[in-house]
Design an enzyme around this catalytic site. Structure first.
Site, PDB file in Angstrom:
ATOM      1  N   HIS A  76       0.866  -1.569   0.046  1.00  8.61           N
ATOM      2  CA  HIS A  76      -0.035  -0.160   0.231  1.00  8.61           C
ATOM      3  C   HIS A  76       0.916   1.292   0.441  1.00  8.61           C
ATOM      4  O   HIS A  76       0.833   2.293  -0.030  1.00  8.61           O
ATOM      5  CB  HIS A  76      -1.087   0.138   1.561  1.00  8.61           C
ATOM      6  CG  HIS A  76      -0.523   0.880   2.468  1.00  8.61           C
ATOM      7  ND1 HIS A  76      -0.133  -0.504   3.353  1.00  8.61           N
ATOM      8  CD2 HIS A  76      -0.027   1.291   2.912  1.00  8.61           C
ATOM      9  CE1 HIS A  76       0.345  -0.076   4.155  1.00  8.61           C
ATOM     10  NE2 HIS A  76       0.287   1.373   4.393  1.00  8.61           N
ATOM     11  N   ASP A 125       0.010  -7.459   1.563  1.00  3.04           N
ATOM     12  CA  ASP A 125       0.379  -6.155   1.618  1.00  3.04           C
ATOM     13  C   ASP A 125       2.135  -6.143   1.902  1.00  3.04           C
ATOM     14  O   ASP A 125       3.058  -5.530   2.825  1.00  3.04           O
ATOM     15  CB  ASP A 125      -0.114  -5.425   2.509  1.00  3.04           C
ATOM     16  CG  ASP A 125      -0.270  -3.553   2.304  1.00  3.04           C
ATOM     17  OD1 ASP A 125       0.586  -2.991   1.768  1.00  3.04           O
ATOM     18  OD2 ASP A 125       0.036  -3.539   3.469  1.00  3.04           O
ATOM     19  N   GLN A 152       0.789   6.193  11.423  1.00  2.30           N
ATOM     20  CA  GLN A 152       0.504   6.256  10.192  1.00  2.30           C
ATOM     21  C   GLN A 152       2.059   7.177   9.364  1.00  2.30           C
ATOM     22  O   GLN A 152       2.755   7.341  10.590  1.00  2.30           O
ATOM     23  CB  GLN A 152      -0.224   7.896   9.773  1.00  2.30           C
ATOM     24  CG  GLN A 152      -1.846   7.290   9.256  1.00  2.30           C
ATOM     25  CD  GLN A 152      -1.987   6.054   9.795  1.00  2.30           C
ATOM     26  OE1 GLN A 152      -1.875   6.017  11.354  1.00  2.30           O
ATOM     27  NE2 GLN A 152      -2.653   4.926   9.491  1.00  2.30           N
ATOM     28  N   GLY A 153       2.173   6.491   8.824  1.00  2.00           N
ATOM     29  CA  GLY A 153       3.622   6.403   8.495  1.00  2.00           C
ATOM     30  C   GLY A 153       5.408   5.578   8.796  1.00  2.00           C
ATOM     31  O   GLY A 153       6.280   5.987   8.442  1.00  2.00           O
ATOM     32  N   ASP A 154       4.913   4.421   9.879  1.00  2.00           N
ATOM     33  CA  ASP A 154       5.533   3.744   9.967  1.00  2.00           C
ATOM     34  C   ASP A 154       5.312   2.669   8.822  1.00  2.00           C
ATOM     35  O   ASP A 154       6.008   1.735   8.995  1.00  2.00           O
ATOM     36  CB  ASP A 154       5.755   2.515  11.461  1.00  2.00           C
ATOM     37  CG  ASP A 154       5.659   3.943  12.344  1.00  2.00           C
ATOM     38  OD1 ASP A 154       6.190   4.110  12.497  1.00  2.00           O
ATOM     39  OD2 ASP A 154       4.865   4.235  12.993  1.00  2.00           O
ATOM     40  N   SER A 155       4.126   2.823   8.636  1.00  3.92           N
ATOM     41  CA  SER A 155       3.187   1.706   7.777  1.00  3.92           C
ATOM     42  C   SER A 155       4.712   1.126   6.534  1.00  3.92           C
ATOM     43  O   SER A 155       5.670   1.671   5.982  1.00  3.92           O
ATOM     44  CB  SER A 155       2.797   2.021   6.517  1.00  3.92           C
ATOM     45  OG  SER A 155       1.390   1.995   7.099  1.00  3.92           O
TER      46      SER A 155
END
Ligand code: ARG
Length: 270
Positions: A80, A125, A214-217
């Protein structure tokens, strides 16, 4: 839907982290530490600062995601975080530093992206990003090839938000989270069947407080193997908010995809 909320959040992170752009200053509000530890510079949610060199394989990607150095030329991240398989020179990877603004950082452009085949927004993912030239002198992070390490206590790390809705971080943050079984994670008290048990692995505290955000993905979730070496068991994927009670982080279960990741890596030249 939970998944849509998360993906929108990721798109927002990508916009605010415009390619190669400046890093936002740390969030003003310190989140509550989930483990009661002294927490001078929280990130990840409920985390503490990683030491320089502690996790040499950690990668920051310019679209606002994390990753792990899989080989000198390949970064393992989340599907993603990328848009498609194909030539791509638009991504900048930053490596070798906990401080993204450090003058000793290493940067590399991408030249190809491989997104997991069949990825449509749920499960599968994972993705590989090939760097235009190899990175030498940094340890890579081997992936788990069996389920032997898919339980226990995991380490998470990243430059993502330190609180739900918070800003991206300049300094790498880390935390540990316990494994949550598929049965518990899919119970009505938690995700009520939304977790794809074979492809995803949950981790976090029932009480919340510590989580990726969010942003660690795309970043790794990892632990020690039988030889005390780091091994990657997960890829930061999604969650309902961040660090909420009864909402553990959901990670791509790397062991399930290890053969596919390995053959993709081989096809990309290592
Ligand atoms: N999808 C998010 C990202 O783009 C990561 C979400 C992780 N959430 C969580 N609660 N563990 O960064």
């Amino acid at each position: 839907m939970v998944r849509w909320r998360i993906f929108l959040g990721t798109a927002f992170a990508a916009l605010t982290m415009a390619a190669g752009g400046a890093i936002a200053s740390p969030a003003a509000a310190a989140p509550t530490s989930g483990d009661g530890a002294v927490n001078p510079t929280p990130s990840v949610v409920g985390g503490t600062r990683a030491a320089q060199g502690e996790f040499p394989f950690m990668v920051r990607l310019s679209m606002g995601c994390g990753g792990a150095l899989y080989s000198p030329t390949l970064v393992l991240t989340a599907a993603h975080c990328v848009s498609r398989t194909g030539a791509n020179s638009s991504i900048t990877a930053t490596l070798g530093v906990v401080d993204l603004n450090s003058s000793s950082r290493i940067t590399r452009r991408s030249n190809y992206v491989y997104r997991a085949p069949g990825y449509t927004g749920a499960g599968k993912d994972w993705a590989l990003i090939r760097l235009a030239s190899p990175v030498t002198g940094l340890a890579t992070l081997p992936i788990a090839t069996t389920t032997a390490y898919d339980s226990g206590t995991f380490t998470i790390a990243g430059w993502g938000a330190a609180s739900e809705g918070g800003s991206q971080q300049r300094y790498l943050l880390k935390a540990t989270v316990p494994y949550v079984s598929d049965a518990t994670c899919n119970s009505s008290a938690m995700y009520g069947g939304e977790v794809i048990a074979a492809e995803e692995i949950c981790a976090g505290y029932t009480s919340g407080g510590v989580d990726t955000c969010q942003g660690d993905s795309g970043g790794p979730m990892f632990r020690r193997d039988a030889n005390n070496a780091w091994i990657q068991v997960g890829i930061v994927s999604w969650g309902d908010g961040c660090a909420r009670p009864n909402k553990p982080g959901v990670y791509t279960q790397v062991s399930y995809f290890s053969s596919a990741i390995r053959s993709a890596a081989t096809s990309l030249g290592g």
